[in-house]
Design a protein around this motif. Sequence first.
Motif, PDB file in Angstrom:
ATOM      1  N   LYS A  39     -26.891 -12.160  72.279  1.00 50.57           N
ATOM      2  CA  LYS A  39     -26.917 -11.528  71.050  1.00 50.57           C
ATOM      3  C   LYS A  39     -27.743 -12.209  69.706  1.00 50.57           C
ATOM      4  O   LYS A  39     -28.018 -11.728  68.642  1.00 50.57           O
ATOM      5  CB  LYS A  39     -25.549 -11.471  70.432  1.00 50.57           C
ATOM      6  CG  LYS A  39     -24.920 -10.277  71.619  1.00 50.57           C
ATOM      7  CD  LYS A  39     -23.453 -10.050  71.109  1.00 50.57           C
ATOM      8  CE  LYS A  39     -22.503  -9.387  71.835  1.00 50.57           C
ATOM      9  NZ  LYS A  39     -22.308  -9.812  73.151  1.00 50.57           N
ATOM     10  N   LYS A  40     -28.332 -13.649  69.910  1.00 48.22           N
ATOM     11  CA  LYS A  40     -29.000 -14.183  68.973  1.00 48.22           C
ATOM     12  C   LYS A  40     -30.555 -13.759  69.027  1.00 48.22           C
ATOM     13  O   LYS A  40     -31.241 -14.030  68.499  1.00 48.22           O
ATOM     14  CB  LYS A  40     -28.780 -15.371  68.973  1.00 48.22           C
ATOM     15  CG  LYS A  40     -27.311 -15.843  68.446  1.00 48.22           C
ATOM     16  CD  LYS A  40     -27.419 -17.597  68.090  1.00 48.22           C
ATOM     17  CE  LYS A  40     -26.043 -18.154  67.925  1.00 48.22           C
ATOM     18  NZ  LYS A  40     -25.365 -18.169  69.389  1.00 48.22           N
ATOM     19  N   GLY A  66     -16.388  16.598  77.964  1.00 44.92           N
ATOM     20  CA  GLY A  66     -17.368  17.177  77.546  1.00 44.92           C
ATOM     21  C   GLY A  66     -18.542  16.647  78.318  1.00 44.92           C
ATOM     22  O   GLY A  66     -18.920  15.501  78.830  1.00 44.92           O
ATOM     23  N   LYS A  67     -19.797  17.853  78.213  1.00 44.19           N
ATOM     24  CA  LYS A  67     -21.038  17.248  78.520  1.00 44.19           C
ATOM     25  C   LYS A  67     -21.574  16.736  77.427  1.00 44.19           C
ATOM     26  O   LYS A  67     -22.634  17.339  76.642  1.00 44.19           O
ATOM     27  CB  LYS A  67     -21.591  18.486  79.202  1.00 44.19           C
ATOM     28  CG  LYS A  67     -21.202  19.268  80.213  1.00 44.19           C
ATOM     29  CD  LYS A  67     -21.917  20.471  80.763  1.00 44.19           C
ATOM     30  CE  LYS A  67     -21.301  20.956  81.883  1.00 44.19           C
ATOM     31  NZ  LYS A  67     -21.923  22.445  82.301  1.00 44.19           N
ATOM     32  N   LEU A  68     -21.360  15.413  77.324  1.00 42.76           N
ATOM     33  CA  LEU A  68     -21.538  14.921  75.946  1.00 42.76           C
ATOM     34  C   LEU A  68     -22.092  13.252  76.335  1.00 42.76           C
ATOM     35  O   LEU A  68     -21.292  12.546  77.260  1.00 42.76           O
ATOM     36  CB  LEU A  68     -20.303  14.673  75.259  1.00 42.76           C
ATOM     37  CG  LEU A  68     -20.032  14.283  73.882  1.00 42.76           C
ATOM     38  CD1 LEU A  68     -21.067  15.075  73.028  1.00 42.76           C
ATOM     39  CD2 LEU A  68     -18.506  14.397  73.456  1.00 42.76           C
ATOM     40  N   TYR A  69     -23.351  12.904  75.458  1.00 39.65           N
ATOM     41  CA  TYR A  69     -23.782  11.634  75.951  1.00 39.65           C
ATOM     42  C   TYR A  69     -24.199  10.787  74.572  1.00 39.65           C
ATOM     43  O   TYR A  69     -24.751  11.689  73.740  1.00 39.65           O
ATOM     44  CB  TYR A  69     -25.011  11.647  76.681  1.00 39.65           C
ATOM     45  CG  TYR A  69     -25.804  13.036  76.593  1.00 39.65           C
ATOM     46  CD1 TYR A  69     -25.336  14.270  77.515  1.00 39.65           C
ATOM     47  CD2 TYR A  69     -26.934  13.218  75.866  1.00 39.65           C
ATOM     48  CE1 TYR A  69     -26.053  15.597  77.229  1.00 39.65           C
ATOM     49  CE2 TYR A  69     -27.532  14.249  75.754  1.00 39.65           C
ATOM     50  CZ  TYR A  69     -26.878  15.554  76.373  1.00 39.65           C
ATOM     51  OH  TYR A  69     -27.758  16.727  76.059  1.00 39.65           O
ATOM     52  N   ASP A  70     -24.111   9.729  74.422  1.00 43.42           N
ATOM     53  CA  ASP A  70     -24.317   9.002  73.435  1.00 43.42           C
ATOM     54  C   ASP A  70     -25.276   8.006  73.873  1.00 43.42           C
ATOM     55  O   ASP A  70     -25.133   7.373  74.967  1.00 43.42           O
ATOM     56  CB  ASP A  70     -23.132   8.243  72.621  1.00 43.42           C
ATOM     57  CG  ASP A  70     -22.480   9.229  71.586  1.00 43.42           C
ATOM     58  OD1 ASP A  70     -22.813  10.392  71.575  1.00 43.42           O
ATOM     59  OD2 ASP A  70     -21.569   8.579  70.981  1.00 43.42           O
ATOM     60  N   MET A  71     -26.365   7.636  73.055  1.00 44.65           N
ATOM     61  CA  MET A  71     -27.468   6.396  73.440  1.00 44.65           C
ATOM     62  C   MET A  71     -26.873   5.455  72.515  1.00 44.65           C
ATOM     63  O   MET A  71     -26.675   5.634  71.286  1.00 44.65           O
ATOM     64  CB  MET A  71     -28.848   6.870  72.846  1.00 44.65           C
ATOM     65  CG  MET A  71     -29.782   6.047  73.085  1.00 44.65           C
ATOM     66  SD  MET A  71     -31.378   6.597  72.500  1.00 44.65           S
ATOM     67  CE  MET A  71     -32.154   5.142  71.917  1.00 44.65           C
ATOM     68  N   VAL A  72     -26.904   4.212  73.112  1.00 44.64           N
ATOM     69  CA  VAL A  72     -26.461   3.191  72.280  1.00 44.64           C
ATOM     70  C   VAL A  72     -27.661   2.067  72.414  1.00 44.64           C
ATOM     71  O   VAL A  72     -28.160   1.880  73.510  1.00 44.64           O
ATOM     72  CB  VAL A  72     -25.147   2.666  72.693  1.00 44.64           C
ATOM     73  CG1 VAL A  72     -23.844   3.548  72.338  1.00 44.64           C
ATOM     74  CG2 VAL A  72     -25.280   2.190  74.344  1.00 44.64           C
ATOM     75  N   CYS A  73     -27.555   1.021  71.263  1.00 49.14           N
ATOM     76  CA  CYS A  73     -28.414   0.096  71.593  1.00 49.14           C
ATOM     77  C   CYS A  73     -27.909  -0.981  70.565  1.00 49.14           C
ATOM     78  O   CYS A  73     -27.480  -0.991  69.462  1.00 49.14           O
ATOM     79  CB  CYS A  73     -29.796   0.431  70.800  1.00 49.14           C
ATOM     80  SG  CYS A  73     -30.933  -0.901  71.007  1.00 49.14           S
ATOM     81  N   ASN A  74     -27.620  -2.226  71.107  1.00 45.84           N
ATOM     82  CA  ASN A  74     -27.202  -3.505  70.555  1.00 45.84           C
ATOM     83  C   ASN A  74     -25.946  -3.103  69.535  1.00 45.84           C
ATOM     84  O   ASN A  74     -25.919  -3.701  68.552  1.00 45.84           O
ATOM     85  CB  ASN A  74     -28.539  -3.934  69.679  1.00 45.84           C
ATOM     86  CG  ASN A  74     -29.663  -4.682  70.539  1.00 45.84           C
ATOM     87  OD1 ASN A  74     -29.777  -4.386  71.697  1.00 45.84           O
ATOM     88  ND2 ASN A  74     -30.626  -5.195  69.767  1.00 45.84           N
TER      89      ASN A  74
END
Length: 467
Positions: free
Chosen positions: A295-296, A348-356
């Motif tokens: 994480k650094k 649900g037909k549901l999607y999230d994009m995540v980053c850090n």
Amino acid sequence: MKRILIKDIANKIGESVKLAGWVDVRRDHGKLIFIDLRDSTGKVQTVITPGNKETHEIANGLRPEWVIEMEGEVKKRPENMINPELPLGGIEISANKISVLNKSKTPVFEIGTNGYEINEEIRLKYRYLDLRRERMQKNLMVRHNIVKYFRDYLSERDFIEIETPLLTKSTPEGARDFVVPSRLHQGKFYALPQSPQQYKQLLMIAGVEKYFQVAKAIRDEDTRGDRQPEHTQLDLEMSFADQETIINLIEDLITSLVKTLFPRKKITRLPWPRLTYKEAMEKYKNDKPDLRNDKKNIDELAFGWVIDFPLFEYDEKEKRIAPMHHMFTSPKDEDIGLLGKNPLKITGKLYDMVCNGHELGSGSIRINDPELQKKVFEIIGISEQETLDKFGHLLEAYEYGAPPHGGIALGIDRLVAILQGEPNIREVIAFPKTGDGRDLMMNAPSEIAKEQLDELGIEIKKGKKKP
Ligand code: ASP
């Protein structure tokens, strides 16, 4: 002579050029005067010798941030004067003519630093000065390059950019609407779009098939950390696409963007890991987990997908069932039977994009069946009359051959901030608002004239709520 940009002088050694820009720094070294000249493309050192009396006198009077034009010869710097730290550190301009195009008051703060040390309210009030600093110019340029990459990538794949209206009717995304009173239709209001959601779905029904837009999403939320009342999304919609198609498209778009524009960055895992909502909550107690190894490391990008969200959640405050994302999301086919029985169990037909550890985007496959859509409205407590008033147009459109479709919206401000290693999104927005929604430079929001209110048929209640 025609003015050229500073970035174009590197291969013009021995030639005469005309430059224009701002005085970055002036240094007097005995009789020699050095002016660092800055334009939007870079900085170059210029030297003025006392031999040229008139120019020397003008140079002597120059102050930081004055706007000047100059003519001179591009020269290699003497060996001991080369500055390897600067892109043009090996050359300088021997100026023989300078004219002052405009003067400047002494800037209210330092422009030569990165600016983090300066009170942010002052930076925002004088944003036009703050944006002159190198870091901010870079952020604007990188943001432009990212948006251009989106436009090129999607255009090459048959997407077309379509503008949807700003003056419209509410498309709820879980926030309050900003409203605009109508003068021609007194007593009526437009709502600024919380997203182009309904329009993009209507474009699919209109036969567009592949739409995108660099769009403003405008949401009247209470102060919530690093949020802005208006933010920019890469908004996208596709017909005949399933979840897999959209996830793969975005994954390839962002991965290739990072490889092209940020070759130093390292993507933790390819293909991006996918977690179900349940897995994310069990393992990370969070639906936007930080999947980085280190994480650094500011150059590590841990992209991932969170999928299989519940379609609804129970809103404790409002004491009702609410959509997890928005009300146009389709349930998974195998869960449709649960609609009347146990809606909170539906996926649900549901999607999230995540980053850090940030949610960078959210999308879904949509409902395209009017009956199913009505059922969802019913579950979240929208009455039949309200459904008709608010969404009658959409339900009617579904009756005219609505193709299966889905899409996503990515938060451009957040993406740029992460890629640029900036601590908050205000650093990558040209004219951001404060946490409580004020534009300190324009002084907005502000009161309006009595005549304007009269024309709109609006009267402000006495004892109005002070912020
Ligand atoms: N309209 C949604 C949002 O702004 C994104 C989408 O479902 O495409 O979050």
